[in-house]
Design a protein around this motif. Sequence first.
Motif, PDB file in Angstrom:
ATOM      1  N   HIS A  51      11.289  -0.722  -0.316  1.00  0.00           N
ATOM      2  CA  HIS A  51      11.229   0.728  -0.492  1.00  0.00           C
ATOM      3  C   HIS A  51      12.317   1.322   0.391  1.00  0.00           C
ATOM      4  O   HIS A  51      12.207   1.346   1.621  1.00  0.00           O
ATOM      5  CB  HIS A  51       9.846   1.259  -0.105  1.00  0.00           C
ATOM      6  N   ASN A 104       3.183   6.627   2.652  1.00  0.00           N
ATOM      7  CA  ASN A 104       2.728   6.944   1.289  1.00  0.00           C
ATOM      8  C   ASN A 104       2.261   5.708   0.531  1.00  0.00           C
ATOM      9  O   ASN A 104       2.251   5.679  -0.711  1.00  0.00           O
ATOM     10  CB  ASN A 104       3.829   7.663   0.489  1.00  0.00           C
ATOM     11  N   ILE A 105       1.873   4.663   1.256  1.00  0.00           N
ATOM     12  CA  ILE A 105       1.430   3.412   0.635  1.00  0.00           C
ATOM     13  C   ILE A 105      -0.083   3.277   0.786  1.00  0.00           C
ATOM     14  O   ILE A 105      -0.630   3.505   1.867  1.00  0.00           O
ATOM     15  CB  ILE A 105       2.109   2.193   1.286  1.00  0.00           C
ATOM     16  N   TYR A 114       1.875   3.089  -4.782  1.00  0.00           N
ATOM     17  CA  TYR A 114       2.322   4.449  -4.490  1.00  0.00           C
ATOM     18  C   TYR A 114       1.718   5.389  -5.532  1.00  0.00           C
ATOM     19  O   TYR A 114       1.645   5.044  -6.728  1.00  0.00           O
ATOM     20  CB  TYR A 114       3.852   4.543  -4.556  1.00  0.00           C
ATOM     21  N   GLU A 137      10.127   7.099  -6.324  1.00  0.00           N
ATOM     22  CA  GLU A 137      10.281   6.124  -5.240  1.00  0.00           C
ATOM     23  C   GLU A 137      11.451   5.202  -5.582  1.00  0.00           C
ATOM     24  O   GLU A 137      11.541   4.693  -6.705  1.00  0.00           O
ATOM     25  CB  GLU A 137       9.002   5.297  -5.049  1.00  0.00           C
TER      26      GLU A 137
END
Length: 340
Positions: A201, A18-19, A37, A182
């Motif tokens: 993360h 998701n980056i 993100y 996140e």
Amino acid sequence: MKVTTPDRIPLVIDIGDNISKIVLPQPFYAPNNIYFYKSQDGLTLIDSGYIESIPLLQAALKTIGYSLKDIRHVIYTHNHLDHISSSLVLKSYAPKVIFYGYRAMQSGVGNYLESMYLFQEATEDLFRKAFAEPADLERILRESRKGWNQFYSKFKETKKGDPMLKIDVAIDHNDTLELSGETFRFLHTPGHNLYHITPIHTQSGVYFSGDLIIANLTAIYSQLDGSLGDYYFTLSKLLEEPIRRLLPAHGNEIDDPQKTITLVKKTLSILEKGVIRRLKESSSDLLHLMEAAIGKKVHNGGHLPTALGLVYSIIQKLVLEGLIKIETRDDGYETFHLLG
């Protein structure tokens, strides 16, 4: 400063977990990797780049349906120009943004322009230590000042900038925060820079290493705000972390984080042994020791002051250990002699 679409728009690259990544060119060093993100709330960025790169960031975000106004969180790894100077004007374009950084950074830096004047002075002192010939010194000072003046002029061009470095949420070592869904944990990782943090993360095991680790090389740090001892300690602590992915602020993703961190530690040791070996052969100065250790190609890029700073930090370590003495000329130029 107008936020306009440039002729060449940087790509927005999906790198997994998701980056997304945008590679922003900037005038001093290698291009910056801006990671972010996406969520329903907006965007969470790791660093925001150089002040002059804001139009490029805006243009790149527009290609995926976002703008600077959608930025909600920016986590700053440290306070070097190419990572944080855009923050001086960013809130004018992203009014809802919240800045995050190491707790001591805001009070330690204060007026960012004044801190950069000090940084410039420290850099010029380093050049005076390294260059024996007045003509060579004058040339390198002239080139360096041209780059600094470019930064100062870009800040003055904008009517919306604030020279005070502002951090809205202070971060301490091992803090954990949830930002737009996140979760991040933060490590204080000094060495390259006094205020450097590594955001992690936690859901994915991705570590954003800033300037600590770049490619398979030793991350070179400034003499003004770096520490060789801190750097060794930070690398050792990182080896204890369960790093799945390591994303640097410059260059490509680190293929094997643990192996690379170990290699960087060995590289520092090799550099130190190389300095001692060359001084056993004959006395020398900072410029020639740097060229022997890192190579003359450093002169062709923006890394000369930081390369000199790295080798000078090694020199200082050896001086403290009683292995080297420094002879200083009236104009600041230094030569180094091995003792014993």
